[in-house]
Design a protein around this motif. Sequence first.
Motif, PDB file in Angstrom:
ATOM      1  N   ASP A   1       0.816  -1.211   0.000  1.00  0.00           N
ATOM      2  CA  ASP A   1       0.000   0.000   0.000  1.00  0.00           C
ATOM      3  C   ASP A   1       0.850   1.262   0.000  1.00  0.00           C
ATOM      4  O   ASP A   1       0.414   2.317  -0.458  1.00  0.00           O
ATOM      5  N   GLU A   2       2.084   1.167   0.534  1.00  0.00           N
ATOM      6  CA  GLU A   2       2.991   2.304   0.570  1.00  0.00           C
ATOM      7  C   GLU A   2       3.837   2.404  -0.700  1.00  0.00           C
ATOM      8  O   GLU A   2       4.663   3.312  -0.834  1.00  0.00           O
TER       9      GLU A   2
ATOM     10  N   ASP B   1      -0.075   7.642  -4.309  1.00  0.00           N
ATOM     11  CA  ASP B   1      -0.833   8.635  -3.548  1.00  0.00           C
ATOM     12  C   ASP B   1      -0.781   8.282  -2.064  1.00  0.00           C
ATOM     13  O   ASP B   1      -1.352   7.279  -1.631  1.00  0.00           O
ATOM     14  N   LEU B   2      -0.075   9.091  -1.297  1.00  0.00           N
ATOM     15  CA  LEU B   2       0.032   8.897   0.138  1.00  0.00           C
ATOM     16  C   LEU B   2      -0.324  10.199   0.843  1.00  0.00           C
ATOM     17  O   LEU B   2      -0.109  11.297   0.309  1.00  0.00           O
ATOM     18  N   ASP B   3      -0.847  10.072   2.057  1.00  0.00           N
ATOM     19  CA  ASP B   3      -1.369  11.245   2.766  1.00  0.00           C
ATOM     20  C   ASP B   3      -0.328  12.328   2.988  1.00  0.00           C
ATOM     21  O   ASP B   3      -0.660  13.507   3.014  1.00  0.00           O
ATOM     22  N   TYR B   4       0.928  11.943   3.172  1.00  0.00           N
ATOM     23  CA  TYR B   4       1.951  12.927   3.515  1.00  0.00           C
ATOM     24  C   TYR B   4       2.567  13.611   2.294  1.00  0.00           C
ATOM     25  O   TYR B   4       3.464  14.458   2.425  1.00  0.00           O
TER      26      TYR B   4
ATOM     27  N   GLU C   1       2.347  15.655  -1.574  1.00  0.00           N
ATOM     28  CA  GLU C   1       1.611  16.422  -2.572  1.00  0.00           C
ATOM     29  C   GLU C   1       1.473  15.558  -3.827  1.00  0.00           C
ATOM     30  O   GLU C   1       2.301  14.683  -4.081  1.00  0.00           O
TER      31      GLU C   1
ATOM     32  N   ASP D   1       7.875   9.599  -3.197  1.00  0.00           N
ATOM     33  CA  ASP D   1       7.738   8.945  -1.898  1.00  0.00           C
ATOM     34  C   ASP D   1       9.031   8.211  -1.566  1.00  0.00           C
ATOM     35  O   ASP D   1       9.934   8.087  -2.407  1.00  0.00           O
TER      36      ASP D   1
END
Length: 214
Positions: free
Chosen positions: A13-14, A172-175, A177, A182
């Motif tokens: 997921d990351e 797409d990760l919360d932390y 933009e 990543d």
Amino acid sequence: MPKPDFPPNTLSDEGNPLWIDELANADPNHAVHVVRDLEPAEALKRLGANPESFRSVELPDSKPSDHHSLPSTALGIEPGTGAALLAGRIGDWTFVYDDSGYTNDDTLLALSDGGRSAATSYFSINADASLTYAVDGEQLAWVNIDDLDLETDLPEMPAELRAAFEAAGTVDLDYLEPGEADYSIAMRAVCTLSGLTCTIDDIRRIPLLGVAFG
């Protein structure tokens, strides 16, 4: 940047390649080296490992603790006593997985001697992430993921490395933009460079060499 060019069920997921996650311990401090047209035994030798200690390895189904990697479990290496190196070849590319990050960028130049392309992706326990790329004994790029700006930095990369990062894509990760790099992009890029967009089952099916290091 597009989404990662990986088959289904090969990324976490990351955005980390699952075969690397499966090899690693629960709190990884590790490196993945890849080199074109070099056999696994020779790759291990160029990284400084002792050929007399090389062993054929079958990866176990599980690890005895979160502190063990699959290679350290297979080789009987207790956590904190040294690194486990695991090498194998898929197609034209050989990989060497270092479960403790003992090998470094200096050895990458030795891997690439003789006109070969090679790269190292490193990720530390402190989330320091980088990728180093070399051809024919010369370092052509070092990418610190903390400083990576995909829009401006990709055009300046050597063509082969630029294509690898483009295929690595963004997640797409919360932390982050939208479109920002990543911390797993270097591991994805080393896999897309070498065609190792595979599963742990693919790794289990090939001959593997392991050695204690350090």
